[in-house]
Design a protein around this motif. Structure first.
Motif, PDB file in Angstrom:
ATOM      1  N   SER A   6       7.580 -13.936  -0.774  1.00 36.17           N
ATOM      2  CA  SER A   6       7.480 -13.246   0.501  1.00 36.17           C
ATOM      3  C   SER A   6       6.279 -12.313   0.508  1.00 36.17           C
ATOM      4  O   SER A   6       5.780 -11.929   1.546  1.00 36.17           O
ATOM      5  CB  SER A   6       8.759 -12.455   0.776  1.00 36.17           C
ATOM      6  N   SER A   7       5.804 -11.927  -0.663  1.00 33.61           N
ATOM      7  CA  SER A   7       4.613 -11.102  -0.776  1.00 33.61           C
ATOM      8  C   SER A   7       3.486 -11.970  -1.309  1.00 33.61           C
ATOM      9  O   SER A   7       3.725 -13.081  -1.774  1.00 33.61           O
ATOM     10  CB  SER A   7       4.892  -9.923  -1.714  1.00 33.61           C
ATOM     11  N   SER A  34       4.974  -2.398  -9.162  1.00 34.57           N
ATOM     12  CA  SER A  34       5.689  -3.169  -8.138  1.00 34.57           C
ATOM     13  C   SER A  34       7.206  -3.018  -8.151  1.00 34.57           C
ATOM     14  O   SER A  34       7.859  -3.331  -7.161  1.00 34.57           O
ATOM     15  CB  SER A  34       5.365  -4.655  -8.312  1.00 34.57           C
ATOM     16  N   ASP A  37       9.304  -1.551  -5.141  1.00 33.26           N
ATOM     17  CA  ASP A  37       9.005  -2.028  -3.789  1.00 33.26           C
ATOM     18  C   ASP A  37       9.826  -3.287  -3.515  1.00 33.26           C
ATOM     19  O   ASP A  37       9.574  -4.345  -4.087  1.00 33.26           O
ATOM     20  CB  ASP A  37       7.505  -2.315  -3.671  1.00 33.26           C
ATOM     21  N   ALA A  38      10.819  -3.165  -2.630  1.00 41.57           N
ATOM     22  CA  ALA A  38      11.730  -4.283  -2.347  1.00 41.57           C
ATOM     23  C   ALA A  38      11.005  -5.501  -1.787  1.00 41.57           C
ATOM     24  O   ALA A  38      11.453  -6.631  -1.964  1.00 41.57           O
ATOM     25  CB  ALA A  38      12.814  -3.829  -1.376  1.00 41.57           C
ATOM     26  N   SER A  39       9.858  -5.304  -1.136  1.00 40.58           N
ATOM     27  CA  SER A  39       9.130  -6.430  -0.549  1.00 40.58           C
ATOM     28  C   SER A  39       8.368  -7.237  -1.592  1.00 40.58           C
ATOM     29  O   SER A  39       7.827  -8.288  -1.288  1.00 40.58           O
ATOM     30  CB  SER A  39       8.159  -5.931   0.526  1.00 40.58           C
ATOM     31  N   LYS A  40       8.321  -6.737  -2.817  1.00 40.40           N
ATOM     32  CA  LYS A  40       7.578  -7.418  -3.878  1.00 40.40           C
ATOM     33  C   LYS A  40       8.501  -8.055  -4.909  1.00 40.40           C
ATOM     34  O   LYS A  40       8.203  -8.082  -6.096  1.00 40.40           O
ATOM     35  CB  LYS A  40       6.628  -6.435  -4.569  1.00 40.40           C
TER      36      LYS A  40
END
Length: 111
Positions: A6-7, A34, A37-40
């Motif tokens: 997603s990243s 990283s 960071d939930a998006s990573k």
């Protein structure tokens, strides 16, 4: 059977390929930057995998160095180096394609 990234995949690619040059340090830095960071999630997973593998390689090199005194280590060191190079490149290619990669013989010390 990989997870979708997603990243951006380049930090995961970098985590694997830096292992060839920096050992566990590169993957450790990427994981530490990283991990909160939930998006990573993909980058965290792959940098942790690369870190675990590089710790395993480091342990194998230390054991090979000790065994060099009975000559078997002189055979093991180049094999460990070649395995590190080949597996890091394979992992980097997979990560760049957004696929999770699991090293075949890595100690999973960092959970």
């Amino acid at each position: 059977a990989g997870t979708e990234a997603s990243s951006p995949a380049w930090p995961a690619l970098l985590a694997h390929l830096l292992g060839i040059v920096t050992g566990p340090i590169g993957a450790l830095i990427i994981w530490l930057v990283s991990k909160d960071d939930a998006s990573k999630g993909f980058v965290v997973d792959q940098s942790k995998e690369a870190l675990n593998f590089q710790i395993t390689v480091f342990i194998a090199i230390v054991i090979s160095w000790i065994l060099a005194f009975v000559l078997i280590g002189l055979l093991l060191m180049p094999l460990v180096g070649i395995a590190n190079l080949v597996l890091c490149i394979i992992a980097g290619i997979k990560a760049n394609n957004g696929e999770s990669y699991r090293y075949p013989f890595a100690l999973r010390l960092i959970k």
